[in-house]
Scaffold this motif. Structure first.
Motif, PDB file in Angstrom:
ATOM      1  N   ARG A 111       0.789  -1.232   0.000  1.00  0.00           N
ATOM      2  CA  ARG A 111       0.000   0.000   0.000  1.00  0.00           C
ATOM      3  C   ARG A 111       0.823   1.283   0.000  1.00  0.00           C
ATOM      4  O   ARG A 111       0.498   2.206  -0.699  1.00  0.00           O
ATOM      5  N   GLY A 112       1.853   1.383   0.796  1.00  0.00           N
ATOM      6  CA  GLY A 112       2.648   2.609   0.856  1.00  0.00           C
ATOM      7  C   GLY A 112       3.672   2.674  -0.261  1.00  0.00           C
ATOM      8  O   GLY A 112       3.794   1.749  -1.068  1.00  0.00           O
ATOM      9  N   PRO A 113       4.453   3.747  -0.304  1.00  0.00           N
ATOM     10  CA  PRO A 113       5.354   3.982  -1.435  1.00  0.00           C
ATOM     11  C   PRO A 113       6.654   3.188  -1.445  1.00  0.00           C
ATOM     12  O   PRO A 113       7.289   3.093  -2.481  1.00  0.00           O
ATOM     13  N   ASN A 114       7.089   2.589  -0.301  1.00  0.00           N
ATOM     14  CA  ASN A 114       8.398   1.952  -0.342  1.00  0.00           C
ATOM     15  C   ASN A 114       8.522   0.789   0.656  1.00  0.00           C
ATOM     16  O   ASN A 114       9.231   0.870   1.652  1.00  0.00           O
ATOM     17  N   SER A 115       7.866  -0.300   0.326  1.00  0.00           N
ATOM     18  CA  SER A 115       7.927  -1.496   1.173  1.00  0.00           C
ATOM     19  C   SER A 115       9.336  -2.051   1.264  1.00  0.00           C
ATOM     20  O   SER A 115       9.743  -2.567   2.306  1.00  0.00           O
ATOM     21  N   VAL A 116      10.091  -1.938   0.178  1.00  0.00           N
ATOM     22  CA  VAL A 116      11.460  -2.462   0.161  1.00  0.00           C
ATOM     23  C   VAL A 116      12.313  -1.754   1.211  1.00  0.00           C
ATOM     24  O   VAL A 116      13.041  -2.394   1.971  1.00  0.00           O
ATOM     25  N   ALA A 117      12.212  -0.431   1.288  1.00  0.00           N
ATOM     26  CA  ALA A 117      12.996   0.329   2.272  1.00  0.00           C
ATOM     27  C   ALA A 117      12.571  -0.025   3.697  1.00  0.00           C
ATOM     28  O   ALA A 117      13.419  -0.137   4.589  1.00  0.00           O
ATOM     29  N   VAL A 118      11.283  -0.196   3.918  1.00  0.00           N
ATOM     30  CA  VAL A 118      10.810  -0.585   5.256  1.00  0.00           C
ATOM     31  C   VAL A 118      11.414  -1.922   5.649  1.00  0.00           C
ATOM     32  O   VAL A 118      11.919  -2.090   6.764  1.00  0.00           O
ATOM     33  N   CYS A 119      11.390  -2.885   4.728  1.00  0.00           N
ATOM     34  CA  CYS A 119      11.979  -4.205   5.015  1.00  0.00           C
ATOM     35  C   CYS A 119      13.469  -4.093   5.293  1.00  0.00           C
ATOM     36  O   CYS A 119      13.983  -4.760   6.190  1.00  0.00           O
ATOM     37  N   ASP A 120      14.157  -3.242   4.540  1.00  0.00           N
ATOM     38  CA  ASP A 120      15.593  -3.050   4.767  1.00  0.00           C
ATOM     39  C   ASP A 120      15.866  -2.496   6.161  1.00  0.00           C
ATOM     40  O   ASP A 120      16.764  -2.961   6.863  1.00  0.00           O
ATOM     41  N   VAL A 121      15.092  -1.496   6.572  1.00  0.00           N
ATOM     42  CA  VAL A 121      15.281  -0.882   7.892  1.00  0.00           C
ATOM     43  C   VAL A 121      15.002  -1.909   8.991  1.00  0.00           C
ATOM     44  O   VAL A 121      15.824  -2.111   9.889  1.00  0.00           O
ATOM     45  N   VAL A 122      13.860  -2.565   8.916  1.00  0.00           N
ATOM     46  CA  VAL A 122      13.474  -3.511   9.967  1.00  0.00           C
ATOM     47  C   VAL A 122      14.432  -4.696   9.990  1.00  0.00           C
ATOM     48  O   VAL A 122      14.839  -5.147  11.072  1.00  0.00           O
ATOM     49  N   ARG A 123      14.815  -5.185   8.836  1.00  0.00           N
ATOM     50  CA  ARG A 123      15.755  -6.308   8.801  1.00  0.00           C
ATOM     51  C   ARG A 123      17.073  -5.936   9.493  1.00  0.00           C
ATOM     52  O   ARG A 123      17.614  -6.712  10.270  1.00  0.00           O
ATOM     53  N   GLY A 124      17.583  -4.749   9.225  1.00  0.00           N
ATOM     54  CA  GLY A 124      18.813  -4.306   9.875  1.00  0.00           C
ATOM     55  C   GLY A 124      18.672  -4.227  11.380  1.00  0.00           C
ATOM     56  O   GLY A 124      19.576  -4.626  12.126  1.00  0.00           O
ATOM     57  N   LEU A 125      17.530  -3.744  11.844  1.00  0.00           N
ATOM     58  CA  LEU A 125      17.288  -3.640  13.284  1.00  0.00           C
ATOM     59  C   LEU A 125      17.181  -5.020  13.937  1.00  0.00           C
ATOM     60  O   LEU A 125      17.713  -5.250  15.026  1.00  0.00           O
ATOM     61  N   VAL A 126      16.513  -5.940  13.254  1.00  0.00           N
ATOM     62  CA  VAL A 126      16.378  -7.302  13.784  1.00  0.00           C
ATOM     63  C   VAL A 126      17.730  -8.010  13.796  1.00  0.00           C
ATOM     64  O   VAL A 126      18.112  -8.632  14.785  1.00  0.00           O
ATOM     65  N   GLU A 127      18.463  -7.901  12.699  1.00  0.00           N
ATOM     66  CA  GLU A 127      19.763  -8.570  12.616  1.00  0.00           C
ATOM     67  C   GLU A 127      20.773  -8.027  13.619  1.00  0.00           C
ATOM     68  O   GLU A 127      21.654  -8.745  14.069  1.00  0.00           O
TER      69      GLU A 127
END
Length: 141
Positions: free
Chosen positions: A76-92
Motif C-alpha cells: 500500500r505505501g510507497p516503499n515497502s522495500v525500504a521498510v523491510c531493509d530498515v526492519v531487517r537491519g534492526l532485527v539482525e
C-alpha cells in the motif's frame, strides 16, 4: 524480504532451514519495548517515528527500550522495500524483533492481493478515489 522467503522455503533438514528455525521463534525481549505495526511501506513515517521515540540509526535507545514490529510492514505505501531493509537491519543487529503480519504471509504464500502487486513487478491503483498508482515497482528494480 526475498532472503527471508528463501530461508523459510528451504527444505527441512538442510543447514539453511535449521538455521532459520533457530531464529524464527524467540522469547519476547525483557524490559521496556515499543510495539510498532501497520507500517505498510511508509519508510519515511517509520524513520520519523523511530527518531521521535528516541532511537538512533542502529535501533539503540538511551533508556534501553527495544523495538517489536507486529506485522504489515509491506504493501500500500510507497516503499515497502525500504521498510523491510530498515526492519531487517534492526532485527539482525539484535535491537528489534518482528512478527509476520497477513501482508507478509500473503507474499510468502505467493498470493496476489490488493496492495502487493509491487512485489511482482506490477503497478497498481492503490487509492481508487484518487486513481493513484503505486510506484513501488520502481524501487524493486
Amino acid at each position: 524480504l526475498l532472503i527471508f522467503m528463501a530461508t523459510l522455503r528451504a527444505p527441512s533438514g538442510t543447514k539453511t532451514a535449521d538455521k532459520a528455525n533457530d531464529n524464527l521463534i524467540r522469547p519476547l525481549f525483557e524490559g521496556k519495548i515499543d510495539v510498532i505495526g501497520d507500517i505498510h511501506g511508509e519508510a519515511g513515517a517509520l524513520t520519523t517515528l523511530l527518531d521521535r521515540l528516541g532511537y538512533d540509526g542502529f535501533g539503540r535507545h538511551a533508556d534501553g527500550r527495544r523495538l517489536v514490529f507486529v506485522g504489515d510492514l509491506v504493501d500500500r505505501g510507497p516503499n515497502s522495500v525500504a521498510v523491510c531493509d530498515v526492519v531487517r537491519g534492526l532485527v539482525e543487529s539484535g535491537n528489534a524483533q518482528m512478527v509476520l503480519g497477513n501482508h507478509e504471509l500473503n507474499l510468502l504464500l505467493g498470493k496476489h492481493k490488493h496492495g502487493n502487486h509491487w512485489f511482482y513487478g506490477e503497478t497498481e491503483v492503490i487509492r481508487k478515489d484518487q486513481k493513484q498508482k503505486s510506484y513501488q515497482v520502481c524501487a524493486t528494480r
